[in-house]
Scaffold this motif. Structure first.
Motif, mmCIF file in Angstrom:
data_model
loop_
_atom_site.group_PDB
_atom_site.id
_atom_site.type_symbol
_atom_site.label_atom_id
_atom_site.label_comp_id
_atom_site.label_asym_id
_atom_site.label_seq_id
_atom_site.Cartn_x
_atom_site.Cartn_y
_atom_site.Cartn_z
ATOM 1 N N ASP A 58 0.771 -1.411 -0.123
ATOM 2 C CA ASP A 58 0.124 0.040 -0.093
ATOM 3 C C ASP A 58 0.960 1.328 0.071
ATOM 4 O OD1 ASP A 58 -1.963 1.918 0.342
ATOM 5 O OD2 ASP A 58 -2.808 1.243 2.162
ATOM 6 N N VAL A 59 0.932 2.041 -1.080
ATOM 7 C CA VAL A 59 1.891 3.037 -1.338
ATOM 8 C C VAL A 59 1.115 4.444 -0.980
ATOM 9 C CG1 VAL A 59 3.413 4.324 -3.023
ATOM 10 C CG2 VAL A 59 3.078 1.881 -3.133
ATOM 11 N N GLY A 60 1.629 4.955 0.238
ATOM 12 C CA GLY A 60 0.998 6.426 0.663
ATOM 13 C C GLY A 60 -0.427 5.700 1.514
ATOM 14 N N VAL A 78 1.770 -4.502 3.397
ATOM 15 C CA VAL A 78 2.863 -3.739 3.862
ATOM 16 C C VAL A 78 2.489 -2.294 3.443
ATOM 17 C CG1 VAL A 78 5.354 -3.181 3.645
ATOM 18 C CG2 VAL A 78 4.518 -5.649 3.802
ATOM 19 N N GLY A 79 2.787 -1.325 4.340
ATOM 20 C CA GLY A 79 2.467 0.168 3.987
ATOM 21 C C GLY A 79 3.721 0.889 3.952
ATOM 22 N N ALA A 117 -0.304 -4.251 -5.848
ATOM 23 C CA ALA A 117 0.024 -2.986 -5.044
ATOM 24 C C ALA A 117 -1.105 -1.898 -5.040
ATOM 25 C CB ALA A 117 1.436 -2.116 -5.778
ATOM 26 N N PHE A 118 -1.353 -1.181 -4.492
ATOM 27 C CA PHE A 118 -2.422 -0.109 -4.287
ATOM 28 C C PHE A 118 -2.010 1.180 -3.749
ATOM 29 C CE2 PHE A 118 -5.729 1.471 -1.295
ATOM 30 C CZ PHE A 118 -6.665 1.683 -2.399
ATOM 31 N N GLY A 143 3.508 -10.234 -13.566
ATOM 32 C CA GLY A 143 2.003 -10.497 -13.436
ATOM 33 C C GLY A 143 1.258 -9.786 -12.282
ATOM 34 N N GLY A 144 2.080 -9.639 -11.436
ATOM 35 C CA GLY A 144 1.424 -8.469 -10.240
ATOM 36 C C GLY A 144 0.619 -7.161 -10.863
ATOM 37 N N SER A 145 -0.442 -6.948 -9.991
ATOM 38 C CA SER A 145 -1.389 -5.693 -10.592
ATOM 39 C C SER A 145 -1.022 -4.579 -9.416
ATOM 40 C CB SER A 145 -2.819 -6.297 -10.133
ATOM 41 O OG SER A 145 -2.939 -6.576 -8.886
ATOM 42 N N LEU A 146 -1.355 -3.550 -10.222
ATOM 43 C CA LEU A 146 -1.339 -2.185 -9.217
ATOM 44 C C LEU A 146 -2.763 -1.687 -9.522
ATOM 45 C CD1 LEU A 146 -0.570 0.506 -7.792
ATOM 46 C CD2 LEU A 146 0.394 1.346 -10.179
ATOM 47 N N SER A 147 -3.572 -1.204 -8.262
ATOM 48 C CA SER A 147 -4.898 -0.551 -8.331
ATOM 49 C C SER A 147 -4.377 0.938 -7.783
ATOM 50 C CB SER A 147 -5.729 -1.471 -7.568
ATOM 51 O OG SER A 147 -6.288 -2.507 -8.266
#
Length: 286
Positions: A58-60, A78-79, A117-118, A143-147
């Motif tokens: 979790d970014v930010g 993990v933040g 990731a978010f 293959g990982g995703s970012l929302s």
């Protein structure tokens, strides 16, 4: 590097009912802060079209309350937050297994170690956006995703209060209002949707879809409310310090404001030209 043009990125338009359901959910967190409940209602609705799982970055991250509302079953998170006080609130929330106090372009995690990731409404505030997106890409498994949700150039272009003050002949005050708004939000990257797509591409990420959020009428009210809320007071603090007690003294406000949101939605004509966007992005497997 994968290349993709804006015309290749499909847009999903949110139904009115989903946005109102989003409002019902977020109003429990922000019942008397209408700029937040309005904006995050759209984000909540958009994220219902996404899926994140596995080990999540979790970014930010903030205090974790909104993350938990959207992803109640996520338990391996993990933040990252550069504000030490905010990061500590995230640690105390119980949402995260760890929270790093650091800038997002230098995340102390192994490469290829996250499934998802978010980044909720955080990327537009970050310096070195190319470095931030590159670091997210590095941390994601193939293959990982970012929302993520972001603001667009329309947040600046549709800023009503400074325009109104300027039209009244107070150009200096209008310029100061706009400068204060930009400073408060630290808006480094209010980019067009196609430019956001280019930034993701440069980091080696593929945009799979985007959901436009807050078209013209909804944006107009949101930006006006948000600007008014953060107007600086001569005695210190901001105008929201006066608005919040007034709204919170009326238990009918959350349900009444929902009707305002619904009315704006019924007025919208162009659902693709918006103040924000929620992206679904993926790291290629090869």
């Amino acid at each position: 590097m994968v290349s993709i043009t804006q015309s290749d990125v499909p847009a999903t338009i949110l139904p009115i009912g989903e946005i109102l359901t989003g409002y019902d959910a977020v109003a429990n967190l922000y019942p008397y802060i209408p700029p937040l409940s309005h904006w995050r209602a759209w984000e909540f609705a958009a994220y219902q079209h996404h899926r994140i799982d596995g080990r999540i970055l979790d970014v930010g991250c903030g205090d974790g309350r909104y993350f938990k509302l959207i992803w109640p079953n996520a338990d391996n998170v993990v933040g990252v937050d550069m504000d030490s006080d905010v990061a500590e609130r995230g640690r105390q929330s119980g949402v995260y297994r760890a929270v790093h106090t650091t800038k997002a372009d230098s995340i102390p995690e192994r490469a290829n170690s996250f499934d998802s990731a978010f980044a909720n409404c955080s990327l537009e505030h970050m310096d070195n956006i190319s470095g931030v997106l590159g670091e997210i890409s590095r941390c994601l498994k193939p293959g990982g995703s970012l929302s993520c949700s972001v603001v667009t150039n329309r947040l600046i272009e549709w800023s009503l209060l400074p325009s109104m003050v300027s039209e009244a002949g107070f150009n200096e005050a209008a310029s100061q209002l706009q400068a204060d708004f930009l400073e408060y939000h630290h808006l480094e990257n209010p980019l067009r949707v196609d430019v956001w797509t280019e930034e993701f591409n440069k980091a080696g990420l593929i945009v799979e879809s985007h959901i436009p959020i807050l078209p013209r009428y909804s944006s107009g009210l949101f930006v006006l409310m948000d600007t008014l809320w953060h107007v600086k007071r001569k005695t210190g603090g901001e105008f929201g310090d006066l608005i919040y007690p007034l709204l919170s003294s009326n238990p009918q406000f959350p349900s009444a404001f929902r009707k305002v949101v619904e009315g704006l939605l019924e007025m919208e004509q162009d659902w693709t030209d918006c103040t924000g966007a929620v992206f679904s992005v993926r790291k290629p497997t090869i």
